[in-house]
Write an enzyme that holds these catalytic residues in place. Structure first.
Site, short mmCIF file in Angstrom:
data_model
loop_
_atom_site.label_atom_id
_atom_site.label_comp_id
_atom_site.label_asym_id
_atom_site.label_seq_id
_atom_site.Cartn_x
_atom_site.Cartn_y
_atom_site.Cartn_z
N GLU A 403 -33.69 -8.63 5.85
CA GLU A 403 -33.22 -7.31 6.21
C GLU A 403 -32.85 -6.58 4.93
O GLU A 403 -32.24 -7.17 4.03
CB GLU A 403 -32.06 -7.43 7.21
CG GLU A 403 -30.72 -7.14 6.69
CD GLU A 403 -29.57 -7.44 7.70
OE1 GLU A 403 -29.71 -8.27 8.61
OE2 GLU A 403 -28.52 -6.84 7.52
N HIS A 488 -24.67 -16.02 10.63
CA HIS A 488 -25.42 -16.36 11.84
C HIS A 488 -25.27 -17.83 12.23
O HIS A 488 -26.26 -18.55 12.27
CB HIS A 488 -26.91 -16.06 11.64
CG HIS A 488 -27.23 -14.63 11.36
ND1 HIS A 488 -28.46 -14.21 10.89
CD2 HIS A 488 -26.49 -13.50 11.50
CE1 HIS A 488 -28.46 -12.90 10.75
NE2 HIS A 488 -27.27 -12.44 11.10
N ASN A 526 -32.46 -11.95 13.23
CA ASN A 526 -31.03 -11.85 13.56
C ASN A 526 -30.83 -12.31 15.02
O ASN A 526 -31.65 -12.02 15.87
CB ASN A 526 -30.56 -10.42 13.40
CG ASN A 526 -31.02 -9.82 12.08
OD1 ASN A 526 -32.21 -9.72 11.83
ND2 ASN A 526 -30.09 -9.44 11.25
P1 FAE Z 1 -19.18 -14.60 19.07
O1 FAE Z 1 -19.74 -13.24 19.15
O2 FAE Z 1 -18.79 -15.13 17.73
O3 FAE Z 1 -17.91 -14.65 20.05
C1 FAE Z 1 -17.07 -15.76 20.14
C2 FAE Z 1 -15.67 -15.29 20.48
O4 FAE Z 1 -14.87 -16.41 20.84
C3 FAE Z 1 -14.94 -14.62 19.31
O5 FAE Z 1 -14.46 -13.36 19.72
C4 FAE Z 1 -13.81 -15.58 18.97
O6 FAE Z 1 -12.65 -14.95 18.48
C5 FAE Z 1 -13.57 -16.26 20.30
N1 FAE Z 1 -12.98 -17.61 20.19
C6 FAE Z 1 -13.32 -18.59 19.34
N2 FAE Z 1 -12.59 -19.73 19.58
C7 FAE Z 1 -11.74 -19.40 20.62
C8 FAE Z 1 -10.74 -20.13 21.32
N3 FAE Z 1 -10.46 -21.41 21.01
N4 FAE Z 1 -10.06 -19.50 22.31
C9 FAE Z 1 -10.34 -18.21 22.63
N5 FAE Z 1 -11.29 -17.47 21.99
C10 FAE Z 1 -11.99 -18.07 21.00
O7 FAE Z 1 -20.16 -15.67 19.70
N6 FAE Z 1 -26.48 -10.67 14.53
C11 FAE Z 1 -27.53 -9.88 14.84
O8 FAE Z 1 -28.32 -10.20 15.74
N7 FAE Z 1 -27.72 -8.68 14.16
C12 FAE Z 1 -26.90 -8.29 13.15
O9 FAE Z 1 -27.08 -7.20 12.58
C13 FAE Z 1 -25.82 -9.15 12.80
N8 FAE Z 1 -25.00 -8.83 11.76
C14 FAE Z 1 -23.88 -9.61 11.50
C15 FAE Z 1 -23.00 -9.23 10.51
C16 FAE Z 1 -21.83 -9.96 10.30
C17 FAE Z 1 -20.88 -9.55 9.21
C18 FAE Z 1 -21.55 -11.09 11.11
C19 FAE Z 1 -20.29 -11.89 10.93
C20 FAE Z 1 -22.44 -11.49 12.10
C21 FAE Z 1 -23.62 -10.76 12.30
N9 FAE Z 1 -24.52 -11.12 13.29
C22 FAE Z 1 -25.61 -10.33 13.56
C23 FAE Z 1 -24.33 -12.34 14.08
C24 FAE Z 1 -23.82 -12.09 15.50
O10 FAE Z 1 -22.69 -11.24 15.48
C25 FAE Z 1 -23.48 -13.45 16.14
O11 FAE Z 1 -24.66 -14.22 16.17
C26 FAE Z 1 -22.93 -13.31 17.53
O12 FAE Z 1 -21.73 -12.56 17.55
C27 FAE Z 1 -22.65 -14.68 18.16
O13 FAE Z 1 -22.40 -14.49 19.53
P2 FAE Z 1 -21.62 -15.58 20.35
O14 FAE Z 1 -21.53 -15.12 21.75
O15 FAE Z 1 -22.23 -16.92 20.11
#
Ligand code: FAE
Length: 553
Positions: A403, A488, A526
């Site tokens: 990207e 990721h 992504n």
């Molecule tokens: P996630 O979105 O991480 O959600 C998990 C949630 O569970 C979080 O809110 C935590 O706080 C919560 N949690 C964790 N442990 C506990 C617990 N014990 N009790 C209660 N709550 C808890 O998971 N992906 C793309 O496709 N495109 C992009 O442009 C992109 N850019 C990114 C830029 C950055 C800076 C970052 C950090 C990530 C990026 N990603 C991107 C990755 C994407 O945000 C990530 O793959 C998803 O958010 C993961 O989704 P999940 O549902 O697995």
């Protein structure tokens, strides 16, 4: 330009039809009545945080992509859902009148329980960028393991709060490597389109993009890719491009054009709060408990699961411990959060029958970053939209999808900056360290060398063609590669290994994984569209079978 499958047109906006079609069957609630869990079908769920002693039908741990999809679809099926999120709600302005901190001006809101920022780009022109901040339950977690720092969103909306919004669907011909045991036809015909509609994916107007000052950096990236013979494409995003056009015209407050990304977007971004979670709340059956962290899940004596939840204050201190009983528990704490919980719960005897596969198969989506120093006649622009739109696709030939990322510093840097996703085969395992009572990850820094080589297949050639060099000032002093981190995280409860084919955790009826932990380490692009689409697929099948009802769409 580009490949059709990768930039498949997502449905613009949120599909009203999808909302209506999936909404409100009380049959699911009726079916659950046989489970011994009290059912209040159709009643609006209580708004406050979950109470100790509660008996709930479905408890979802984490409010990112997997958790939001699970909450919405369960609620639409008539199930009362309690969504438990360790991060903050992010719905109230701070003293400066904004909810989220600016990327260039980190403050206490920026980092999860750190006293010093840990910026992915740690240096600029030889100067370190990190600074002290008050310890606070901020939005971006830079979680350190011995070989890697994993960046994750914290708060209601999970990663959608902090990410770049790039909404990329993998090329269909690569899908077999992404999720080998999932029917590609079903995903591409049904669940990817559903996910894109639910996320509010939209595409930038190419004519506007070609002329916009804020995408000069992307056009420079495209020109260099093109001159070296690499395929490239415009990728969709969940940022509202119509809003961005108005930002550029000066008609509305700036967000993407004010460099907002890593610590949240105050405007324009369709985070999960505005899409899946808004719709989940509209059902009246979803209760969200921010600043609540799940600490334990174990079988309850009279069926279901006993879930121990710690309530936190904004300093990260535990203010209460709550114990609730849930008929079903959905682990959606993200790849790292879910893997850590499962690894700990198996090792400490809370869930001893979990598969030995839980905690295995973790990968970093091959993330590696680098910058290139352009010539003075190739400026990338002092105004840069924080939402990336251009991908360079050399996956087939060299195992890298890069990207063209923004460097929204507000000054001309003459730099091109890239986040590459590479075909890195290494997979790590989470293990429980009983002495320190922590979960460790076996990732080794040296494993990133494979990613660096794949990224070099792109950028060595571009540098040679352009007569340019790598930047050495972004990740330290004289350091080219950002090989210490990932945005990721994927895997740790891999589909058809730690779970069955729809995410039921092996060993326990009524426990599910439904987030990035299901995906075995790499999505070729992504990941969040794939995480969302897989969650849509799995929850539909779970609702149809485990809740003994069908959701005809
Ligand atoms: P996630 O979105 O991480 O959600 C998990 C949630 O569970 C979080 O809110 C935590 O706080 C919560 N949690 C964790 N442990 C506990 C617990 N014990 N009790 C209660 N709550 C808890 O998971 N992906 C793309 O496709 N495109 C992009 O442009 C992109 N850019 C990114 C830029 C950055 C800076 C970052 C950090 C990530 C990026 N990603 C991107 C990755 C994407 O945000 C990530 O793959 C998803 O958010 C993961 O989704 P999940 O549902 O697995």
């Amino acid at each position: 330009m580009g490949d059709k499958a990768l930039c498949d047109k997502g449905t613009t906006g949120i599909s009203r039809r999808a909302v209506v079609a999936g909404t409100g069957s009380l049959l699911g609630a009726a079916a659950l009545a046989g489970t011994g869990v009290a059912v209040r079908a159709g009643a609006a769920a209580a708004r406050g945080p979950i109470a100790s002693g509660a008996r709930v039908q479905a408890l979802v741990i984490g409010s990112g992509y997997g958790g939001s999809v699970a909450a919405l679809r369960l609620a639409e099926a008539g199930v009362e859902v309690h969504l438990v999120e360790m991060g903050m709600a992010w719905d109230t302005p701070d003293a400066d009148g904004t909810i989220f901190a600016n990327t260039t001006r980190p403050d206490r809101r920026s980092y999860w329980l750190r006293t010093r920022t840990k910026q992915p780009l740690s240096n600029f022109l030889g100067f370190p960028l990190d600074k002290d901040v008050p310890r606070y339950t901020g939005i971006l977690d830079a979680e350190d393991f011995s070989g890697i720092t994993v960046y994750q969103g914290r708060g209601v909306g999970g990663g959608s709060l902090v990410n770049g919004g790039m909404a990329v669907t993998p090329r269909r011909e690569h899908f077999g490597a992404v999720l080998p045991t999932v029917d590609a036809g079903e995903m591409y015909d049904r669940y990817y389109p559903r996910a894109r509609a639910g996320l509010g994916v939209n595409e930038v107007d190419p004519d506007w993009w070609e002329a916009a000052d804020c995408y000069r950096y992307a056009r420079v990236g495209r020109k260099h890719a093109e001159r070296s013979g690499f395929p490239h494409l415009l990728v969709p995003n969940v940022y509202d491009f119509a809003y961005m056009e108005r930002e550029a015209a000066g008609d509305v407050p700036r967000s993407a054009l004010d460099g907002e990304i890593l610590y949240g977007n105050n405007h324009g971004k369709r985070s999960l709060q505005k899409t899946y979670l808004a719709r989940a709340r509209e059902t009246g059956r979803v209760t969200v408990s921010p600043l609540h962290r799940v600490a334990s899940v174990a079988p309850a004596a009279d069926g279901g699961y006993t879930v121990v939840i710690e309530q936190l204050d904004t300093g990260g201190q535990r203010t209460a411990t709550k114990t609730v009983t849930a008929r079903r528990v959905f682990f959606a704490a993200g790849s790292v959060g879910t893997s850590k919980l499962l690894t700990k719960l198996r090792a400490t005897g809370a869930l001893p029958a979990l598969s030995a596969e839980a905690g295995k198969g973790w990968g970093d989506n091959g993330n590696v970053m680098c910058g290139r120093a352009n010539h003075l006649w190739d400026p990338t622009g002092s105004l840069q939209s924080a939402m990336p739109t251009l991908g360079i696709d050399n996956w087939g030939a060299g195992g890298a999808f890069a990207e063209v990322a923004p460097l929204p510093t507000g000054i001309e840097t003459y730099a091109s900056f890239y986040l590459s996703i590479t075909d890195n085969p290494h997979r790590a395992e989470f293990t429980w360290n009983a002495a320190t009572e922590t979960v460790e990850l076996s990732w080794q820094r040296a494993w990133k060398q494979r990613s660096v080589e794949m990224a070099k297949s792109l950028f060595d050639r571009i540098n040679k063609k352009e007569g340019t060099i790598y930047r050495t000032d972004l990740f330290g002093t004289y350091k080219i590669w950002g090989d210490h981190l990932t945005y990721h995280p994927l895997g740790g409860a891999v589909l058809d290994r730690a779970t069955d084919n729809v995410g039921r955790l092996r060993g326990y009826e009524g426990l599910y994984a439904i987030d990035g932990s299901l995906i075995p380490g790499n999505t070729t692009v992504n990941p969040f569209v794939t995480i969302t689409a897989l969650a849509e697929r799995n929850i539909e099948k779970i609702v149809a079978t485990d809740l003994r009802m069908s959701v005809a769409r």
